[in-house]
Design an enzyme around this catalytic site. Structure first.
Site, PDB file in Angstrom:
ATOM      1  N   SER A  18      -0.108  10.693  -9.228  1.00 35.87           N
ATOM      2  CA  SER A  18      -0.441   9.790  -8.139  1.00 35.87           C
ATOM      3  C   SER A  18      -0.159   8.350  -8.547  1.00 35.87           C
ATOM      4  CB  SER A  18      -1.914   9.932  -7.736  1.00 35.87           C
ATOM      5  OG  SER A  18      -2.737   9.156  -8.574  1.00 35.87           O
ATOM      6  N   LYS A  19       0.315   7.610  -7.593  1.00 41.81           N
ATOM      7  CA  LYS A  19       0.687   6.220  -7.820  1.00 41.81           C
ATOM      8  C   LYS A  19      -0.524   5.436  -8.332  1.00 41.81           C
ATOM      9  CE  LYS A  19       3.359   2.511  -6.668  1.00 41.81           C
ATOM     10  NZ  LYS A  19       4.790   2.308  -6.791  1.00 41.81           N
ATOM     11  N   ARG A  20      -1.657   5.678  -7.710  1.00 43.63           N
ATOM     12  CA  ARG A  20      -2.859   4.928  -8.065  1.00 43.63           C
ATOM     13  C   ARG A  20      -3.288   5.201  -9.503  1.00 43.63           C
ATOM     14  NH1 ARG A  20      -7.872   6.194  -7.736  1.00 43.63           N
ATOM     15  NH2 ARG A  20      -7.421   8.164  -6.696  1.00 43.63           N
ATOM     16  N   LYS A  21      -3.239   6.483  -9.886  1.00 39.50           N
ATOM     17  CA  LYS A  21      -3.713   6.839 -11.217  1.00 39.50           C
ATOM     18  C   LYS A  21      -2.652   6.707 -12.312  1.00 39.50           C
ATOM     19  CE  LYS A  21      -6.286  10.460 -13.598  1.00 39.50           C
ATOM     20  NZ  LYS A  21      -6.786  11.838 -13.552  1.00 39.50           N
ATOM     21  N   GLY A  41       0.593   5.148 -11.892  1.00 36.18           N
ATOM     22  CA  GLY A  41       1.484   3.993 -11.811  1.00 36.18           C
ATOM     23  C   GLY A  41       2.917   4.290 -11.443  1.00 36.18           C
TER      24      GLY A  41
END
Length: 475
Positions: free
Chosen positions: A241-244, A246
């Site tokens: 995930s982008k949030r976790k 990067g």
RNA sequence: GGCGCCAUCGUCUAAGGGUUAGGACGGAGCCCUCUCAAGGCUUUAAUAGGGGUUCGAAUCCCCUUGGCGCUACCA
């Protein structure tokens, strides 16, 4: 007619897992003479963004992937509503007047999963029609045939025979109270309307497929063949995930890191699929030629990255392999773009440009290296690295290089053989090892202690520049 | 919790009843060599655990454990 589709929701940047899903669909279509369809599943109006749509197009264009037809789900809402109403009229769905539950609490009942809101399934048609006619909001839910005790089945091209009892399928929504279709309905209605023959998508949809089979059946449409793909996960086992995690999840990261488009496609293909003959570096046509569902794995693949190595080492290796083995002409556009971005000038003589690129590319792993390590080959403005300075500081080295410069300047002939002859003769005369001059030349011509064969360097840099750089270092 | 899926070196994978469990990346080392790469060679490292079935199991069956997914009027 073989027809496949890639149907992303434009709610974020193009994810490498999505890119891989596109690639597998595309490979299947191209291998079997099918049609590749790109469909934006944008029914979630709140979360869609133009930036996301741009990112999808940018990413696919960079990877040099193409499609034959394009659709937007938001243009087709009437079709979805008609499908929901048809299912309702057939008595295979019902209206649920229960207000939307905005709490995030899970619906658990004594170890049993939630299967529907109480009192809605059983509501007499008259009452349902009356309340709907009175303008009361409702959601249309599929009437899962639990009483029949039947199991929904399908055969997945990757995961094999699948079955799930209707007891374990809840009455899922088809049409929301605001009149918008849910993902399940819109997706199936479009797949049926677009005559999709094979649905190739992430394994996260494997259990949703039972619902989809039910919808296809209710619409009276042919059920497509399904092929689910194992997911791409992070080293910590979590979904990427982008949030976790990067930038590693975004396709543009690899473009910006100097990857060749095809080498990244090649890398993605190797995650969850294998040609089974130990081949890894393959051309696009080779991959198309051997792509089969049988080669797809069932377990999730880890994209191997860490703090120290933010990019999977295997992706980097694959890129270096393609960088050195592709016809030079194919990498020239990418090299040119990188050099321009670095403010360097591209040699006007294309043949010479190609020969320089060919000389140095075997030592580079990404296109970005041409603008950094390759600087001395395309500019006179470069610095001398400490390790190179050491080569120049070897006793007598600078004086020898100056003498070499004069001998080259006095010889109308120039070329690798000529340079080597002068250099070795000089070394012999002075009783020094040729290595002093060879390593010194490399240091003087490129400012680097490492690089291609020193003699090749002279022709790559050119006669005048080589002499000037030798003289510059003599002082 | 319920349901479903998955489980081979650190990572990507091959072998789908009989192999010294193969290849690749990464790590280590050697050779080659004007340096660095490349290349060649060597090495490191795996069938999650327990039961079956079988002459024989990584492979088939069961259990356990672990991971992932779905369980929304998200997709």
């Amino acid at each position: 007619m073989l027809r496949v589709r890639f149907a992303p929701s434009p709610t974020g940047y193009l994810h490498i897992g999505s890119a891989r899903t596109f690639i597998f669909n595309w490979l299947y279509a191209r291998r079997n003479g099918g049609t590749m369809i790109l469909r934006l599943d944008d029914t979630d109006v709140e979360r869609n963004t133009q930036a996301s749509i741009d990112s999808i197009f940018d990413g696919l264009r960079w990877l040099d992937l193409s499609w034959d037809e394009f659709y937007r789900q938001s243009d087709r809402v009437e079709l979805h509503r008609a499908a929901a109403n048809l299912i309702l009229e057939k008595g295979l769905a019902y209206r649920d007047f229960t207000p939307a539950d905005t709490s995030l609490e899970e619906k658990v009942h004594d170890g049993q999963a939630w299967s529907g809101n109480p009192g809605q399934r059983e509501m007499p048609k008259e009452e349902s029609d009356r309340r709907a006619g009175a303008g009361e909001p409702f959601v249309i839910r599929y009437l899962v045939p639990r009483e029949t005790g039947r199991a929904v089945t399908f055969s997945d091209s990757v995961y094999g025979e699948q079955a799930k009892s209707c007891d374990d399928i809840e009455d899922f929504a088809l049409l929301r109270s605001n009149g918008m279709p849910t993902y399940h309905l819109a997706s199936c209605a479009d797949d049926a309307d677009l005559r999709i023959s094979h649905i190739i998508r992430g394994q996260d949809h494997l259990t949703n497929t039972f619902k989809h089979v039910l919808i296809f059946e209710a619409m009276g449409a042919a059920v497509p063949q399904f092929a689910h793909l194992p997911l791409l996960i992070a080293p910590d086992g979590a979904k990427l995930s982008k949030r976790k995690h990067g930038p590693v999840v975004s396709v543009t990261t690899y473009r910006d890191a100097g990857f060749l488009p095809h080498s990244y496609v090649n890398f993605l293909c190797l995650l969850g699929w294998s040609p089974k003959d130990n081949r890894e570096q393959m051309t696009r046509d080779e991959i198309i030629g051997v792509f089969r569902f049988e080669g797809i794995n069932r377990s999730n693949s880890v994209v191997n990255f860490s703090e120290e190595d933010p990019i999977d080492p295997k992706a980097l290796w694959l890129n270096s392999q393609h960088l050195r083995s592709l016809p030079v002409a194919e990498i020239l556009p990418g090299v040119t773009a990188v050099l321009q971005a670095a403010g360097l000038t591209i040699p006007e003589d294309v043949a010479h440009f190609a020969s320089v690129v060919d000389l140095i590319r075997a030592r580079y792993t990404t296109l970005l290296d041409f603008g950094v390590k390759g600087r001395p080959y395309f500019s006179d403005d470069f610095s001398i690295e400490p390790a190179a300075m050491e080569k120049l500081d070897v006793a007598g080295a600078r004086e020898l290089l100056a003498e070499l410069a004069e001998r080259l300047a006095g010889d109308p002939e120039f070329g690798e053989a000529v340079v080597e002859a002068h250099l070795r003769a000089l070394a012999t005369e002075r009783g020094v090892k040729a290595g002093v001059l060879i390593n010194g030349s490399r240091a003087a011509l490129t400012g680097q202690a490492v690089g291609p064969s020193a003699f090749h360097l002279f022709t790559a840099v050119g006669r005048e520049r080589a002499i000037a750089r030798l003289r510059a270092v003599a002082r």
